[in-house]
Design a protein around this motif. Structure first.
Motif, short mmCIF file in Angstrom:
data_model
loop_
_atom_site.label_atom_id
_atom_site.label_comp_id
_atom_site.label_asym_id
_atom_site.label_seq_id
_atom_site.Cartn_x
_atom_site.Cartn_y
_atom_site.Cartn_z
N ALA A 11 33.37 35.37 51.82
CA ALA A 11 33.56 36.35 50.74
C ALA A 11 33.65 37.76 51.28
CB ALA A 11 32.40 36.24 49.74
N VAL A 12 32.89 38.08 52.29
CA VAL A 12 32.91 39.43 52.85
C VAL A 12 34.19 39.66 53.66
CG1 VAL A 12 31.77 40.94 54.53
CG2 VAL A 12 30.42 39.71 52.84
N MET A 13 34.65 38.64 54.39
CA MET A 13 35.81 38.80 55.27
C MET A 13 37.15 38.61 54.55
SD MET A 13 34.46 39.57 58.11
CE MET A 13 35.77 39.37 59.27
N LEU A 14 37.11 38.33 53.27
CA LEU A 14 38.33 38.13 52.50
C LEU A 14 39.15 39.42 52.49
CD1 LEU A 14 39.58 35.87 50.71
CD2 LEU A 14 38.57 37.04 48.78
N PRO A 15 40.46 39.35 52.80
CA PRO A 15 41.25 40.58 52.80
C PRO A 15 41.37 41.15 51.39
CG PRO A 15 42.65 38.68 53.16
CD PRO A 15 41.25 38.18 53.15
N GLU A 16 41.41 42.46 51.34
CA GLU A 16 41.49 43.13 50.04
C GLU A 16 42.90 42.99 49.47
OE1 GLU A 16 40.60 47.54 48.31
OE2 GLU A 16 39.49 46.80 50.03
N GLN A 17 42.99 42.67 48.19
CA GLN A 17 44.29 42.50 47.55
C GLN A 17 44.77 43.84 47.01
OE1 GLN A 17 43.64 39.58 44.55
NE2 GLN A 17 43.56 37.89 46.01
N ARG A 18 46.04 44.10 47.20
CA ARG A 18 46.64 45.34 46.68
C ARG A 18 47.59 44.99 45.55
NH1 ARG A 18 47.89 49.75 51.17
NH2 ARG A 18 45.75 50.00 51.83
N TRP A 19 47.54 45.76 44.51
CA TRP A 19 48.40 45.55 43.35
C TRP A 19 49.42 46.69 43.27
CZ3 TRP A 19 47.82 40.98 41.10
CH2 TRP A 19 46.63 40.32 41.27
N ASP A 20 50.32 46.75 44.24
CA ASP A 20 51.33 47.81 44.26
C ASP A 20 52.57 47.40 43.50
OD1 ASP A 20 49.68 49.41 45.72
OD2 ASP A 20 50.54 48.81 47.64
N LEU A 80 37.19 38.20 43.06
CA LEU A 80 37.25 36.98 43.83
C LEU A 80 36.10 36.91 44.83
CD1 LEU A 80 38.78 34.38 44.48
CD2 LEU A 80 40.15 35.69 46.10
N ARG A 81 35.78 38.03 45.45
CA ARG A 81 34.65 38.07 46.38
C ARG A 81 33.33 37.75 45.67
NH1 ARG A 81 35.60 43.27 50.28
NH2 ARG A 81 37.55 42.54 51.15
N LEU A 82 33.15 38.33 44.50
CA LEU A 82 31.94 38.08 43.73
C LEU A 82 31.85 36.61 43.32
CD1 LEU A 82 29.43 39.26 42.35
CD2 LEU A 82 30.86 39.70 40.37
N ARG A 83 32.99 36.05 42.92
CA ARG A 83 33.01 34.64 42.53
C ARG A 83 32.67 33.73 43.71
NH1 ARG A 83 38.33 32.24 40.03
NH2 ARG A 83 38.80 34.40 40.46
N LEU A 84 33.24 34.02 44.89
CA LEU A 84 32.93 33.23 46.08
C LEU A 84 31.46 33.34 46.45
CD1 LEU A 84 35.99 33.82 48.42
CD2 LEU A 84 35.26 31.67 47.41
N MET A 85 30.90 34.53 46.35
CA MET A 85 29.49 34.73 46.68
C MET A 85 28.59 33.97 45.71
SD MET A 85 27.61 36.32 48.91
CE MET A 85 28.34 37.82 49.47
N LEU A 86 28.91 34.04 44.41
CA LEU A 86 28.10 33.33 43.43
C LEU A 86 28.21 31.82 43.57
CD1 LEU A 86 28.61 35.53 40.25
CD2 LEU A 86 26.58 35.34 41.69
N ILE A 87 29.39 31.32 43.90
CA ILE A 87 29.56 29.88 44.11
C ILE A 87 28.76 29.44 45.33
CG2 ILE A 87 31.24 28.13 44.85
CD1 ILE A 87 33.26 29.49 42.98
#
Length: 76
Positions: A67-76, A3-10
């Motif tokens: 994109a940088v400040m986006l919280p990291e998603q956890r898949w627990d 998601l971060r990469l997608r936001l940066m590329l957009i």
């Protein structure tokens, strides 16, 4: 991460598109100004180009900051 990469590329893609439109629209303008930063002066550029360039820089920096400040998603 994806998601971060997608936001940066957009953000970078929209900045590129806006710069292209800005360069096409800023041609053949008579009223030109230069910017003084410290002791250096820029070449004379149209006022609309300077304002548009600051808008494009804001779009790219805002999108990359989001994109940088986006919280990291956890898949627990």
């Amino acid at each position: 991460m994806l998601l971060r990469l997608r936001l940066m590329l957009i953000s970078l893609g929209m900045g590129t598109v806006l710069i292209m439109f800005l360069c096409l629209g800023a041609q053949n303008l008579k009223d030109r100004h230069s910017i003084q930063v410290g002791s250096a002066r820029s070449v004379p550029l149209p006022t609309g180009f300077l304002v548009g360039l600051s808008l494009v820089i804001g779009v790219v920096s805002g999108g990359s900051a989001a994109a940088v400040m986006l919280p990291e998603q956890r898949w627990d």
